[in-house]
Design an enzyme around this catalytic site. Structure first.
Site, PDB file in Angstrom:
ATOM      1  N   CYS A 234       0.835  -1.201   0.000  1.00 35.41           N
ATOM      2  CA  CYS A 234       0.000   0.000   0.000  1.00 35.41           C
ATOM      3  C   CYS A 234       0.877   1.261   0.000  1.00 35.41           C
ATOM      4  O   CYS A 234       2.015   1.237   0.469  1.00 35.41           O
ATOM      5  CB  CYS A 234      -0.904   0.023   1.229  1.00 35.41           C
ATOM      6  SG  CYS A 234      -2.242  -1.172   1.149  1.00 35.41           S
TER       7      CYS A 234
ATOM      8  N   CYS B 216      -3.574   0.329  -3.159  1.00 35.13           N
ATOM      9  CA  CYS B 216      -4.293   0.596  -1.905  1.00 35.13           C
ATOM     10  C   CYS B 216      -3.636   1.750  -1.147  1.00 35.13           C
ATOM     11  O   CYS B 216      -2.480   2.075  -1.381  1.00 35.13           O
ATOM     12  CB  CYS B 216      -4.359  -0.654  -1.040  1.00 35.13           C
ATOM     13  SG  CYS B 216      -2.802  -1.539  -0.859  1.00 35.13           S
TER      14      CYS B 216
END
Ligand code: N1C
Length: 263
Positions: free
Chosen positions: A82, A163
């Site tokens: 992420c 993400c």
């Protein structure tokens, strides 16, 4: 035009398949899994080449499909942490200079499949030897050519796997506008971000160091991008000439006013 064994191959306007494609794909794959990202050392590079060639060899280069590339993309995909995904449009050289020096961010070309395919050209031909080294279709000749279908699919997969906070590096010096909704970034990546996973996009709007400065963060196309993202519940920030990236422009243009320590 005769193929390598004397049979007729189709003629197109784009450049043909990269010479030594097989060796380059295998070599890049091994170099990625040994040196760039050893966590991927168990990927089967030989199988990746097989699936790559199965995707296009002996096929008509205007009828490439997502199904052709699905096995390759499934085998080649891997985890991306992420907050690291960095998208780009019309800033290819600059973005890669930046990611090569900075481990905080990854572009598609810093993942296995993007690394393998970057800068290569390939297409098939129905007649033997099944690969056209003379020419390949341009996008204007047919949209569903092997390179376009591959990049669109790989870009979609890259966007879906993002993400946290993501970044995009856009070019404020091009005439058509920094954000174009017919680019791969605009038409494939933005729409395939998952709003339940991606909370924010940071736009780095870079101008060529010697100008022209055609667009800033308050510009028309940037506002269109902001609207699209906000309607998808992804928050947006924008920074003009993000300094850490500008310093890479300065490396090749150190005397420019915006490169001085005290402008
Ligand atoms: O059409 P674009 O830019 O907006 O595509 C860039 C966008 C990036 O965020 C990447 O994740 O889409 C991904 N991507 C590539 O990584 C890539 N590498 C090489 C898309 N295209 C890529 N290429 C080739 O450059 C491919 O042939 C495609 O058509 C161009 C797109 O470049 P662009 O117009 O600057």
């Amino acid at each position: 035009v005769k193929g390598t064994n004397g049979s007729e191959v189709l003629q197109w306007k784009g450049k043909g398949t990269t010479e030594h494609l097989h060796e380059i794909v295998l070599g890049r794959c091994y170099s990625f899994i040994t040196a760039v990202n050893p966590e991927l050392r168990d990927k089967d590079c030989f199988k990746i080449w097989e699936l790559f060639q199965d995707a296009f060899m002996y096929k008509h280069p205007c009828s490439a499909t997502e199904d052709d590339y699905r096995p390759l993309l499934d085998l080649g995909r891997h985890y991306i942490p992420c907050n690291k995904s960095l998208f780009w449009s019309k800033t290819k050289d600059l973005v890669h200079r930046y990611t090569q020096a900075n481990n905080d961010f990854l572009t598609l070309e810093d993942t296995l499949l993007g690394y393998i395919a970057d800068g290569l050209s390939w297409c098939g031909d129905p007649s033997s030897p099944g690969i056209n080294y003379e020419s390949c279709p341009k996008w204007s000749e047919c949209e569903n050519n092997p390179n376009s279908v591959f990049w669109k699919m790989a870009s979609k997969m890259f966007a879906e796997s993002a993400c946290g906070t993501v970044q995009v590096m856009l070019n404020g010096s091009i005439e058509a506008g920094a954000f174009r909704n017919n680019s791969i970034f605009g038409s494939v990546e933005v729409v395939n971000l998952n709003p339940t996973k991606v909370s924010k996009m940071q736009i780095w709007l870079m101008n060529d160091i010697a100008g022209p400065e055609r667009e800033t963060c308050s510009g028309h196309s940037i506002n269109i991008l902001k609207d699209i993202l906000e309607s998808r519940k992804i928050s947006v920030t924008c920074e003009d000439n993000f300094r850490p990236v500008q310093l890479f422009q300065c490396a090749s243009n150190p005397d420019h006013a915006s490169c001085k320590a005290c402008p």
